[in-house]
Motif scaffolding. Sequence first.
Motif, PDB file in Angstrom:
ATOM      1  N   ASP A   1     -88.260 -70.092 -93.919  1.00  0.00           N
ATOM      2  CA  ASP A   1     -89.430 -69.217 -93.846  1.00  0.00           C
ATOM      3  C   ASP A   1     -89.290 -68.306 -92.643  1.00  0.00           C
ATOM      4  O   ASP A   1     -88.702 -68.667 -91.622  1.00  0.00           O
ATOM      5  CB  ASP A   1     -90.704 -70.063 -93.658  1.00  0.00           C
TER       6      ASP A   1
ATOM      7  N   ARG B   1     -80.781 -74.628-104.879  1.00  0.00           N
ATOM      8  CA  ARG B   1     -81.752 -74.911-103.814  1.00  0.00           C
ATOM      9  C   ARG B   1     -81.066 -74.765-102.468  1.00  0.00           C
ATOM     10  O   ARG B   1     -80.043 -75.393-102.202  1.00  0.00           O
ATOM     11  CB  ARG B   1     -82.319 -76.335-103.941  1.00  0.00           C
ATOM     12  N   LEU B   2     -81.649 -73.935-101.639  1.00  0.00           N
ATOM     13  CA  LEU B   2     -81.128 -73.757-100.290  1.00  0.00           C
ATOM     14  C   LEU B   2     -81.998 -74.540 -99.315  1.00  0.00           C
ATOM     15  O   LEU B   2     -83.010 -75.112 -99.719  1.00  0.00           O
ATOM     16  CB  LEU B   2     -81.126 -72.266 -99.934  1.00  0.00           C
TER      17      LEU B   2
ATOM     18  N   ILE C   1     -82.627 -78.193-111.794  1.00  0.00           N
ATOM     19  CA  ILE C   1     -82.623 -78.043-110.333  1.00  0.00           C
ATOM     20  C   ILE C   1     -82.607 -79.430-109.711  1.00  0.00           C
ATOM     21  O   ILE C   1     -83.421 -80.269-110.056  1.00  0.00           O
ATOM     22  CB  ILE C   1     -83.903 -77.313-109.869  1.00  0.00           C
TER      23      ILE C   1
ATOM     24  N   GLU D   1     -74.659 -74.983-104.645  1.00  0.00           N
ATOM     25  CA  GLU D   1     -75.961 -74.328-104.832  1.00  0.00           C
ATOM     26  C   GLU D   1     -75.885 -72.799-104.864  1.00  0.00           C
ATOM     27  O   GLU D   1     -76.540 -72.165-105.691  1.00  0.00           O
ATOM     28  CB  GLU D   1     -76.926 -74.749-103.701  1.00  0.00           C
TER      29      GLU D   1
ATOM     30  N   SER E   1     -93.324 -70.378 -97.983  1.00  0.00           N
ATOM     31  CA  SER E   1     -93.475 -69.171 -98.799  1.00  0.00           C
ATOM     32  C   SER E   1     -93.568 -69.541-100.283  1.00  0.00           C
ATOM     33  O   SER E   1     -94.401 -69.015-101.020  1.00  0.00           O
ATOM     34  CB  SER E   1     -92.277 -68.257 -98.524  1.00  0.00           C
ATOM     35  N   GLU E   2     -92.716 -70.462-100.710  1.00  0.00           N
ATOM     36  CA  GLU E   2     -92.772 -70.915-102.112  1.00  0.00           C
ATOM     37  C   GLU E   2     -94.094 -71.625-102.395  1.00  0.00           C
ATOM     38  O   GLU E   2     -94.699 -71.440-103.460  1.00  0.00           O
ATOM     39  CB  GLU E   2     -91.608 -71.863-102.402  1.00  0.00           C
TER      40      GLU E   2
ATOM     41  N   SER F   1     -90.061 -74.227 -99.299  1.00  0.00           N
ATOM     42  CA  SER F   1     -90.466 -73.420 -98.138  1.00  0.00           C
ATOM     43  C   SER F   1     -91.970 -73.160 -98.231  1.00  0.00           C
ATOM     44  O   SER F   1     -92.565 -73.254 -99.320  1.00  0.00           O
ATOM     45  CB  SER F   1     -89.700 -72.100 -98.115  1.00  0.00           C
TER      46      SER F   1
ATOM     47  N   SER G   1     -86.626 -64.805 -96.590  1.00  0.00           N
ATOM     48  CA  SER G   1     -88.016 -65.233 -96.333  1.00  0.00           C
ATOM     49  C   SER G   1     -88.531 -66.338 -97.240  1.00  0.00           C
ATOM     50  O   SER G   1     -89.541 -66.183 -97.915  1.00  0.00           O
ATOM     51  CB  SER G   1     -88.958 -64.029 -96.451  1.00  0.00           C
ATOM     52  N   GLY G   2     -87.839 -67.436 -97.285  1.00  0.00           N
ATOM     53  CA  GLY G   2     -88.376 -68.621 -97.950  1.00  0.00           C
ATOM     54  C   GLY G   2     -88.094 -68.740 -99.432  1.00  0.00           C
ATOM     55  O   GLY G   2     -88.454 -69.743-100.050  1.00  0.00           O
ATOM     56  N   LYS G   3     -87.438 -67.752-100.022  1.00  0.00           N
ATOM     57  CA  LYS G   3     -87.158 -67.859-101.462  1.00  0.00           C
ATOM     58  C   LYS G   3     -86.147 -68.980-101.712  1.00  0.00           C
ATOM     59  O   LYS G   3     -85.172 -69.125-100.977  1.00  0.00           O
ATOM     60  CB  LYS G   3     -86.581 -66.530-101.970  1.00  0.00           C
ATOM     61  N   PHE G   4     -86.355 -69.721-102.762  1.00  0.00           N
ATOM     62  CA  PHE G   4     -85.445 -70.787-103.210  1.00  0.00           C
ATOM     63  C   PHE G   4     -85.117 -71.790-102.096  1.00  0.00           C
ATOM     64  O   PHE G   4     -84.030 -72.347-102.045  1.00  0.00           O
ATOM     65  CB  PHE G   4     -84.151 -70.195-103.798  1.00  0.00           C
ATOM     66  N   GLY G   5     -86.059 -71.984-101.184  1.00  0.00           N
ATOM     67  CA  GLY G   5     -85.881 -72.965-100.111  1.00  0.00           C
ATOM     68  C   GLY G   5     -85.303 -72.383 -98.834  1.00  0.00           C
ATOM     69  O   GLY G   5     -85.149 -73.093 -97.837  1.00  0.00           O
ATOM     70  N   LEU G   6     -84.949 -71.095 -98.831  1.00  0.00           N
ATOM     71  CA  LEU G   6     -84.426 -70.466 -97.608  1.00  0.00           C
ATOM     72  C   LEU G   6     -85.452 -70.594 -96.482  1.00  0.00           C
ATOM     73  O   LEU G   6     -86.632 -70.832 -96.731  1.00  0.00           O
ATOM     74  CB  LEU G   6     -84.173 -68.970 -97.859  1.00  0.00           C
TER      75      LEU G   6
ATOM     76  N   ARG H   1     -90.069 -69.478 -89.024  1.00  0.00           N
ATOM     77  CA  ARG H   1     -89.133 -70.321 -88.273  1.00  0.00           C
ATOM     78  C   ARG H   1     -88.251 -69.513 -87.328  1.00  0.00           C
ATOM     79  O   ARG H   1     -87.693 -70.047 -86.377  1.00  0.00           O
ATOM     80  CB  ARG H   1     -88.211 -71.088 -89.243  1.00  0.00           C
TER      81      ARG H   1
ATOM     82  N   PHE I   1     -84.013 -80.496-101.452  1.00  0.00           N
ATOM     83  CA  PHE I   1     -84.493 -79.845-100.250  1.00  0.00           C
ATOM     84  C   PHE I   1     -85.957 -79.489-100.351  1.00  0.00           C
ATOM     85  O   PHE I   1     -86.475 -79.235-101.430  1.00  0.00           O
ATOM     86  CB  PHE I   1     -83.673 -78.585 -99.988  1.00  0.00           C
ATOM     87  N   MET I   2     -86.583 -79.446 -99.198  1.00  0.00           N
ATOM     88  CA  MET I   2     -88.016 -79.161 -99.164  1.00  0.00           C
ATOM     89  C   MET I   2     -88.308 -77.752 -99.675  1.00  0.00           C
ATOM     90  O   MET I   2     -87.479 -76.859 -99.600  1.00  0.00           O
ATOM     91  CB  MET I   2     -88.541 -79.308 -97.740  1.00  0.00           C
TER      92      MET I   2
ATOM     93  N   VAL J   1     -81.491 -70.542-109.353  1.00  0.00           N
ATOM     94  CA  VAL J   1     -81.755 -71.919-109.768  1.00  0.00           C
ATOM     95  C   VAL J   1     -81.078 -72.937-108.853  1.00  0.00           C
ATOM     96  O   VAL J   1     -81.111 -74.136-109.106  1.00  0.00           O
ATOM     97  CB  VAL J   1     -81.374 -72.170-111.251  1.00  0.00           C
TER      98      VAL J   1
END
Lengths: 220, 550
Positions: free
Chosen positions: B177, B119-120, A13, B111, A22-23, A20, B170-175, B180, A17-18, B117
């Motif tokens: 949150d 990153r968004l 990976i 991505e 949630s993560e 989230s 909803s925030g998975k893999f950097g999406l 927002r 990017f930051m 795997v």
Amino acid sequence: MNLKIVVSNGFIIDRKFMRSLSEIETTSKRASKASGFSWGVSEEVGKSIRLLEMFNFQGIKNLNEYFREKLNKKFERPNLINKSNTPKEFSYCPISLGVNFLDQIYNIEKIKIVNFSNIAYPLLFLPFLSKSSEVIGKKIHFKFDNHEFLMNINVNIASNLLNKSCPNIAKNAEVIFIENNDNFHEQDWKSLYQLSEQTFVEETESLKKGAAGAGLTDND
Amino acid sequence: MEVELRDPNIIMKLSRLGSFHQSKLSFLRSFLDEFKDWDYNRDSFNLDNGGYGTAVYSFKKKEKIYSLVCFANKIDNNDRSDRVIATKWDAAFTLHDGAPTENDIKRLKNEVPKQEVGRLSYKELTLSRANKSVRVFDHVVESLSNGNQPDLNLLEKVGYLYRTTAVYGSGKFGLADRFRIKNRQEINGPFRLEMMLVYLVRQFTFDQVNHVAKCKNPKKAVSLDLKICKNLGIGNSTGLGMAPFIVNHPTLLHNWILSRETALKKIREIKKVNSKNCDLFKKCVKESLKILTSWNTESEFQAKKINSLVINVKRFLRFIDNDFDFTSEYPFNQIYLWLEKQTCEETIEYIVSMMMEPFDDIVKPLRKNMSSDEEKYFRIPTERTVLELKNILELKYPDILKINFENKENFKNFWFISKNKEEPRYADRFEENGSELEQPLAIARDIKRLYDRLIIAKESSTIDKFLLENSELRHVIRRAFIIEKFQYAEIQDNTISKNVIPIDMLRLKLSFFGALKFDPRSDKWLRICMFQGAPLPHELKNCSQQWVYN
């Protein structure tokens, strides 16, 4: 710099990017469970680290360091929190202390000022104070050494430690409940109020006669 | 006349929840309603002759834009898998917040096809991937390229050109949150962005199949008939990943079920129903038979349910045509009572869904109650007493407290997170390793444990003190106080017993999504179809509210 992280199934990976929130919450929760906390407490930790990171405190870093230290070192879990709290042998676990503080907040609030000795990773204690501040509707002031934090009803945390590393031990810490008093002088208020009055319109006698309640006696 | 809300101890049983059907409250229908006035556009379509490349679609209103970015890739037939362990897909998608720049597309191209795997960023809202139904896609390309429309029988059997295998948000893999974007009115309903992604993917599949056919035989090829397009949806393979969601979001689950129950209650309380509304209801039930008779499944379990449903719906139609007077008082209450007496859970819930069709004034205002902020109810009221908590358990979990957890059959299974895909899984604790890493989803068992501790604790003791000795039960103490306020927040069944059918949990959630034609492939995963019969983007502004049954 882009970090490259190899994950369990062999993929790489690029960490451009930051993460989230949630993560951050999910991973902190799972790590807490793996470190021996119950699921219910781990849920609290997930939300706490989320809050710290959202307020720009180093939650992930402190939690990670604490869990690593916890592998080889014992920490104490307090029971009922009193005016003055000193661990018997080891430092206080900031998570157990935080959870108990939050759970007992209505009783602790009555004490007004609470002292603690030896809280490990005190930054991890902050979110529980912040949540407690919301529960009782009062600001909470937390200080140790030269570091100060003002918990403002869980809306924000003001601190002189922003963007700096937090010490991993608070030798002598104090929690002060701030009563809901005005934060300004009466003279400043009066002056501002007078200025605000300039938006009002003087009522004529005829308008007063037609206003709500007019024409009735209050004793009828 | 006042009708009581239905008893959670009946409605929240898995067999009942697993009999739910789509309705006017379903999220894909409320999404279409919300976005019908938005401007749809295909912003770019750069596919090669084989149909591989990039495309962008958008919904726009004033300054707001949501863009679907599609990446179609060539994959080997041997690499195509609907399972979550797959690593390659025919197409991958993300919903981007705004109009993507060239740099965004470049970044996303690297991505999005990697899915879990990759990153968004906070600029992306949802993520998904899909595989072709190769049999159908190839047949359609072949037919169109020869100037013919495809075989409708084949299309009807499958119902889609592509099926998605996961839709993340909803925030998975950097999406981004949820916090927002939560104040945007247009996406206030649950899963609205996920629904938007799937809807736009559906259009991409039509454009791609037309494009490939045209490239194959430019002179002879025709486009897929719009009526045929309309009758195609997007398939979806859904596994256990979805099941823990409804356990982990108790107040959200409550709000979904309460909205449905409130709609039913209000409809049953209508004293006189005008003939227009009666006719619309009857029309929907009659026309819905088409859906039932084209509902294909190889699952014996589901086939039995469908057969029984078809028989009962026909019986119901005979009843309302011959023996029922819609001009009588409280007709829908009478209908409901007849259903309860004469039919099965599947039929009751099917007709309940359809009762909502004529009553926009009742149903539409409920849609805005279907979101929830779980955070608000997270704190345990530790100042309350052991006695109060014990009373809550006795009142809210009557059947669960009767379960004997000494009996192995009642704790045979456990839920865990798989290491390779970080997805929820379900296994036999006596045959598989890992039960020590069990997820906190055995609510019934843990509630019973809590009760056993409470009955020996001092009744006047407060919960903060009880927690000092019972920290491992903290998660269910929290739940019990939530359930006190939210009666439909808990599944009133044992989710780890030998007899549990996990797909009942999936079907509950999918019915609220608006899925049709549940097709179980085992007790742990199923296929469904979404947006089948839905208006195409150019038809949105003037579409019928009852498009599902047309």
